[in-house]
Design an enzyme around this catalytic site. Structure first.
Site, PDB file in Angstrom:
ATOM      1  CG  ASP A 160      28.596  42.148   7.366  1.00  0.00           C
ATOM      2  OD1 ASP A 160      28.189  41.501   6.397  1.00  0.00           O
ATOM      3  OD2 ASP A 160      27.863  42.598   8.262  1.00  0.00           O
ATOM      4  CB  CYS A 217       9.377  40.213 -10.726  1.00  0.00           C
ATOM      5  SG  CYS A 217       8.931  40.599  -9.039  1.00  0.00           S
ATOM      6  CB  CYS A 220      11.873  44.376  -4.389  1.00  0.00           C
ATOM      7  SG  CYS A 220      12.733  44.336  -5.970  1.00  0.00           S
ATOM      8  CB  CYS A 240      18.069  51.793   2.584  1.00  0.00           C
ATOM      9  SG  CYS A 240      17.712  50.111   3.106  1.00  0.00           S
ATOM     10  CB  CYS A 274      11.216  38.683  -2.947  1.00  0.00           C
ATOM     11  SG  CYS A 274      12.082  37.798  -4.258  1.00  0.00           S
TER      12      CYS A 274
END
Ligand code: B12
Ligand code: SF4
Ligand code: SF4
Length: 374
Positions: A160, A217, A220, A240, A274
């Site tokens: 990260d 697809c 999501c 988000c 998903c």
């Protein structure tokens, strides 16, 4: 935080003959360390990175200041690995599966309970669990390099916090493709993966990038309750739920509260829906087994948690990041979205809480619940 490193005196010509042997040793070390997937990406700046400055300029990082860190020249550190770590030749990308045999958030419907995202149930903070393994691989790599080349060797491990957009390198290392939800997805393992990277001055044999298997697809994008996926591969952190519940300090913008549903820490929805996660295997790593009470937790428990209990329950857990204040604020919003009027007395109490972000959200939740017809 990201670092800037001085270029090490490594001669690629000196290491090239050992490239394939060293690559094999590194790959073996990643398996021994317990990683499920690993690959090598060149340390070059990939095409996807050009979107990063645009993303920052559009304000998509919200209040995450560390994403906007600049180097000495005033350029975004994360926008160019070649600039910030010019000595690096290869990126070893490692991934570990954190999935367990527990339901998905889209499968549970008890209105008295909320959702903590899958990655945060574990006993260990993933930063520690992944870094510990990366260090093991790093040590194996250092040992495998001939003594005369060791002074020229530089390696750095990150989970990260390095100047690396990890998912871009994961794609080029063949670990998985970047899905339309922006997550790395592996054809066999799905997307419940933590990533970690080792930058090295060694030239290792690169893997083939993973091909995009999202096809037509768009599940999501359709499932995201706050429309945070603006377009395929483009996420606005400000919208988000993961950002709102974990990173956002203070109160939560009123217009976004209803969309948060009963998520109290992070959000799994765009991964739960998903198709590549339908048969996602469970992790072999014991430290990702959930702590008691965290899978689909009782909202009242979280909202009423004392400072002492918070410390005990979440010692060493990634949930500490949102602090007790954030968790109680999120629980108040979730109660407002629950349609469960049994929460009204508790919300009454929280509406008078000395913590402003909690009291504000509790007042909003009371009004929403009182008007709810469920
Ligand atoms: C900041 C951050 C967040 C932010 C922003 C997320 C984001 N999508 O950027 C928030 C707080 C919202 C977040 C949430 C989550 N995160 Co996070 N996060 C990070 C962090 C620290 C940096 C990510 C970053 O650089 N974002 C910048 C944007 C620009 O990058 P990006 O969205 O990946 O976009 C790239 C591609 O989409 C690409 N691209 C490819 N094709 C195309 C095409 C077009 C047209 C365009 C425009 C772009 C594009 O361009 C971009 C690169 O420039 C990384 C660790 C790291 N150092 O990399 C972890 C990381 C990405 N997070 C992780 C996780 C687990 C999560 C959550 C699942 C946690 C949760 N359950 O709540 C959610 C998932 C939400 C989601 N759908 O992404 C994992 C992802 C593992 C995986 N399988 O992909 C990481 C890698 C941490 C780790 N070490 O394991 N996260
Ligand atoms: S994590 Fe949740 S809020 Fe964020 S993009 Fe995915 S579904 Fe949307
Ligand atoms: S839900 Fe569909 S579009 Fe979204 S990441 Fe998965 S496969 Fe790709």
């Amino acid at each position: 935080m990201g670092d800037t490193f001085v270029q090490a005196k490594v001669s690629p010509a000196m290491v090239r003959p050992q490239m394939s042997e060293l690559t094999k040793i590194v790959k073996r070390a990643t398996e021994e360390a317990g990683f499920d997937l690993a690959g090598i990406a060149p340390a070059a700046d990939a095409a996807e990175l050009k979107h990063f400055p645009e993303w920052i300029a559009a304000g998509r990082a919200g209040e995450m200041k560390y994403m906007q860190a600049l180097d000495d020249q005033g350029d975004l550190k994360r926008a160019s690995l070649a600039r910030v770590a010019p000595w690096a030749r290869s990126v070893v990308v490692c991934a570990i599966n954190y999935n367990t045999t527990n339901p998905y958030s889209t499968e549970v419907h008890d209105s008295s309970r909320g959702w903590i995202s899958r990655y945060a149930w574990s006993r260990d903070d993933y930063h520690d669990a992944v870094l510990r393994r990366l260090k093991q691989v790093e040590a194996a790599l250092q040992q495998a390099v001939p003594a005369d080349l060791q002074p020229a060797l530089t390696t750095r491990s990150y989970v990260d916090t390095g100047p690396v957009v990890e998912r871009v390198y994961a794609k080029y290392a063949g670990v998985g493709w970047i899905g339309k939800n922006t997550c790395i997805i592996n054809q066999k393992k799905g997307s419940w993966l933590f990533l970690g990277v080792i930058l090295t001055s060694l030239e290792l044999a690169p893997d083939t990038p993973a091909p995009d298997r999202c096809g037509t697809c768009t599940r999501c994008i359709e499932a995201c309750p706050t429309d945070a996926i603006l377009a395929p591969y483009q996420l606005d952190s400000n919208k988000c739920i993961s950002y709102l519940t974990i990173e956002k300090r203070g109160s939560i913008p009123e217009g976004l509260r209803a969309g948060m549903g009963r998520q109290v820490f992070g959000c799994d929805i765009c991964q739960d829906v998903c198709p590549w996660n339908r048969k996602a295997p469970a992790s072999a790593a014991p430290e990702f087994e959930p702590r008691p009470g965290l899978v689909n937790p009782a909202l009242a428990w979280l909202a009423e948690m004392s400072a002492e209990e918070f410390r005990d329950v979440f010692r060493g857990s990634p949930i500490r990041r949102t602090k007790r204040s954030g968790l109680r604020r999120n629980a108040a919003v979730a109660m407002g979205n629950s349609g469960n009027k049994e929460f009204l007395p508790l919300l009454d109490q929280l509406a008078g809480d000395e913590d402003q972000s909690v009291s504000q959200c509790a007042r909003w939740a009371k009004t929403r619940l009182a008007g709810s017809t469920e």
